[in-house]
Write a protein that holds these residues in place. Structure first.
Motif, mmCIF file in Angstrom:
data_model
loop_
_atom_site.group_PDB
_atom_site.id
_atom_site.type_symbol
_atom_site.label_atom_id
_atom_site.label_comp_id
_atom_site.label_asym_id
_atom_site.label_seq_id
_atom_site.Cartn_x
_atom_site.Cartn_y
_atom_site.Cartn_z
ATOM 1 N N SER A 123 0.785 -1.235 0.000
ATOM 2 C CA SER A 123 0.000 0.000 0.000
ATOM 3 C C SER A 123 0.815 1.282 0.000
ATOM 4 C CB SER A 123 -0.920 0.024 1.218
ATOM 5 O OG SER A 123 -1.809 -1.046 1.150
ATOM 6 N N PHE A 179 0.258 5.964 -4.651
ATOM 7 C CA PHE A 179 0.432 4.841 -3.736
ATOM 8 C C PHE A 179 -0.480 3.694 -4.163
ATOM 9 C CE2 PHE A 179 1.831 8.066 -0.491
ATOM 10 C CZ PHE A 179 3.097 7.556 -0.358
ATOM 11 N N GLY A 181 -1.915 1.720 -2.345
ATOM 12 C CA GLY A 181 -3.069 1.662 -1.448
ATOM 13 C C GLY A 181 -4.244 2.492 -1.922
ATOM 14 N N SER A 182 -4.013 3.400 -2.884
ATOM 15 C CA SER A 182 -5.112 4.236 -3.366
ATOM 16 C C SER A 182 -5.853 3.588 -4.537
ATOM 17 C CB SER A 182 -4.581 5.609 -3.779
ATOM 18 O OG SER A 182 -3.800 5.493 -4.953
#
Lengths: 306, 328
Positions: A123, A179, A181-182
């Motif tokens: 992430s 990122f 994680g996005s």
């Protein structure tokens, strides 16, 4: 459930289906050119035998689907083969070499790369960094070389270019600096697949690549898997929805209660009484899919997700 | 009340020997925890090993300081191996348990009566530990400016200390922006994913533990040289927790995080303490005694740190976007 697979089948797909056409549809049948050859692998957790596979072979260059109802032991079997879990007994060869007991990172280096059912996108690393982690044989990953950028900057640039190519293919190019994680769940699946491809694996093992992905993106994923096969990479993937398998599988291996209960081309396997029993028990009046609807092949895979 | 004096005391503490020691410990912890995600709760053990190695080699054995420094670094490598080999293959929590226990064990061993001839028991090791270092001091006299005052000896340690921090930080910067750094940051996020990509995660975690331990040991080396004394009961777990505080205050996984964290932490601690002392002396505060200042300053600084964690949880240098992501 009429799906026309041959309209999108490339030359390698046709070749592998032809090679498999003479293989008998029985569990454990020998393949003409196995990349993976498994013998008597057994794994139990306490009193529960999760996996008990007598023999199974995976044909090189083909897309093989490992299917079975929930709790059949598919993921456990995957973990065993890739070294993430150790079996009680059993041995298997990859490319003719004994690999039972080999550390998972060594198996990955030899060309057997896996993905995970619950995606493991890193992430707080950018999408690009995720991709670069997949590249093999990086000089800069050695701690002493790491201090001297001139030793590895050229290799890094080459890896970056290759990563960008793969990202554009998987429609993630504009996300490269974000990122990981996005990303959405489906994009993470794509990223994980792309990252695995960074190492040029010989065998890519996908654990439920379509789980939790919306139908439009699923079609795109199926196309990517076919593309991977057309580039000469062997694909073994776990799935529990039979429709997905019917669309892209050259060969289907069915697991239930930890054992291989059937093998064969998708069409034949779906008519197998053992498989129907395993999936549906006594409810024979139901459709053999999650949704009850059949899927069609998408002719425009790249435009279907964002 | 002399605000100028309070400020001068705070600045001197913020740039002084203690801040340097903690800064090095925090840089080491940053490699382990910040970048690699190793929960080392025994960073003080590496500081202890660094300080005691110097003390034992120089005073107990009577050998050269220049031999003692490589011995201290080697000892920290050995400690990292002892801690890492059994635990780094296990889940992260095990390293935390083993390291905190090991750091206390180490303190109890060096203060034991049985080993008094080597480590000096509860009195520790005292003597001219840093004499060879201080003999090289080029400064003619004490360093005195309105806001920064060091003795001649301290000024030399402080100068060398900050140069050392600059060098170490540059090394860490080179490391973490390399492919090696990418692998360890990947391990922090999810080590199984990194394994599946063909990396030997155990080796990387071990390298990070060793490297972070060696930097922590540098802090211990400076401790022994600057204070010319090594006392067992200064190496308590609090040192580790202060180090974590400093790292989180400055921002973990940032090059300047430990540096700014250490400076700010000691500035605040000294500033609040000095301010309270002065205020009590001046009669502004009559419900406190001068002896209360020690604990009260920790309470106040602790409250400040809590509000930092609430309003800026990523630390001073951290990136808020990173925290918004679900960790794993």
């Amino acid at each position: 459930m009429a799906v026309d697979t041959h309209s999108t089948l490339g030359p390698r797909g046709q070749a592998s289906q032809a090679a498999l056409s003479n293989v008998p549809n029985v569990p454990g049948s020998a393949k003409p050119d196995p990349i993976l050859d498994v013998h008597s692998v057994k794994r139990s957790f306490g009193g529960l035998t999760a996996v008990d596979v007598e023999q199974v072979q995976v044909q090189r260059g083909a897309i093989t689907a490992l299917i079975g109802p929930n709790g059949a032991g598919k993921t456990t079997f995957f973990n065993l083969l890739t070294g993430f879990d150790a079996p009680d007994t059993g041995e298997w060869t990859f490319n003719g070499q004994q690999v039972a007991g080999t550390a998972p990172y060594k198996l990955a280096r030899r060309g057997m790369v896996r993905t995970f059912q619950l995606t493991k996108a890193l992430s707080r690393l950018t999408v690009m960094d995720n991709m670069l982690l997949g590249a093999k044989g990086q000089t800069g990953e050695h701690i002493y070389a790491a201090f001297f950028p001139f030793l590895w900057s050229k290799q890094e640039r080459a890896n970056r270019e290759r990563a960008m190519e793969l990202l554009s293919r998987f429609n993630l190019a504009e996300k490269s600096v974000d990122f990981a994680g996005s990303l959405s769940g489906g994009q993470r699946k794509l990223l994980e697949m792309a990252r695995a491809l960074m190492s040029d694996p010989e065998l890519i093992m996908l654990d439920e690549p379509m789980a939790g992905v919306n139908p439009a993106l699923t079609q795109s994923l199926l196309h990517h898997i076919k593309d991977i096969r057309e580039e000469g990479t062997t694909v073994l993937f776990v799935e529990h929805d039979m429709d997905m398998v019917h669309d892209i599988g050259d060969w289907v291996i069915v697991m239930a209660m930890g054992q291989i209960i059937a093998e064969g081309p998708p069409g034949a396997v779906m008519k197998d009484q053992n498989v129907i029993d395993a999936y549906l028990g006594t409810h024979h009046d139901k459709e053999l899919t999650d949704s009850g609807k059949s899927l069609t092949v998408d002719s425009d895979p790249e435009g279907t997700h964002s | 009340m002399d605000i100028g004096f309070v400020l001068a005391q705070s600045i001197t503490q913020a740039l002084g020997v203690t801040a340097i020691i903690y800064c090095l410990a925090a840089i080491g912890l940053n490699i382990q925890f910040g970048y690699t995600g190793l929960l080392n709760f025994g960073q003080v053990a590496f500081v202890t090993v660094g300080a005691y190695s110097i003390g034992v080699v120089v005073v107990t054995m009577g050998l050269s300081l220049w031999l003692a420094i490589p011995v201290a670094l080697l000892a920290s490598v050995v400690l990292a191996l002892i801690l890492g080999i059994p635990t780094l293959r296990l889940r992260a929590d095990y390293l935390a348990i083993v390291t905190i226990a090991a750091s206390e064990l180490l303190r109890l061993v060096v203060r034991s009566i049985a080993l008094r001839d080597i480590f000096g028991g509860v009195n520790g090791i005292n003597g001219k530990i840093g004499a060879q270092f201080h003999a090289l001091n080029p400064l003619p006299e004490d360093f005195v400016t309105p806001y920064l005052t060091f003795s001649r000896q301290d000024a030399w340690v402080v100068f060398v200390g900050w140069v050392l921090i600059a060098i170490v930080s540059f090394g860490v910067w080179l490391l973490v922006r390399s492919p090696w750094g990418r692998v360890v940051r990947g391990i922090r996020e999810d080590e199984y994913a990194v394994v599946s990509l063909g990396k030997n995660v155990f080796v990387y975690k071990m390298q990070a533990l060793i490297l972070g331990g060696m930097v922590g040991a540098l802090g211990g080396i400076i401790w022994a040289i600057a204070k010319q004394s090594v006392q067992p009961d200064t190496f308590v777990p609090d040192v580790t927790f202060f180090t974590y505080t400093i790292l989180l205050l400055g921002g973990a996984a940032r090059i300047f995080g430990p540096i700014v964290g250490a400076i700010l932490f000691w500035f605040l601690l000294a500033g609040v303490g000095e301010f309270l002392s002065q205020a009590i002396q001046a009669g502004w505060i009559d419900f406190l005694k001068p002896t209360d200042v020690g604990p009260i300053r920790f309470i106040l600084v602790g409250m400040g740190l809590m509000s930092l964690m609430i309003f800026r949880p990523q630390g001073i240098f951290g990136d808020k976007r990173e925290l918004a992501l679900d960790g794993r």
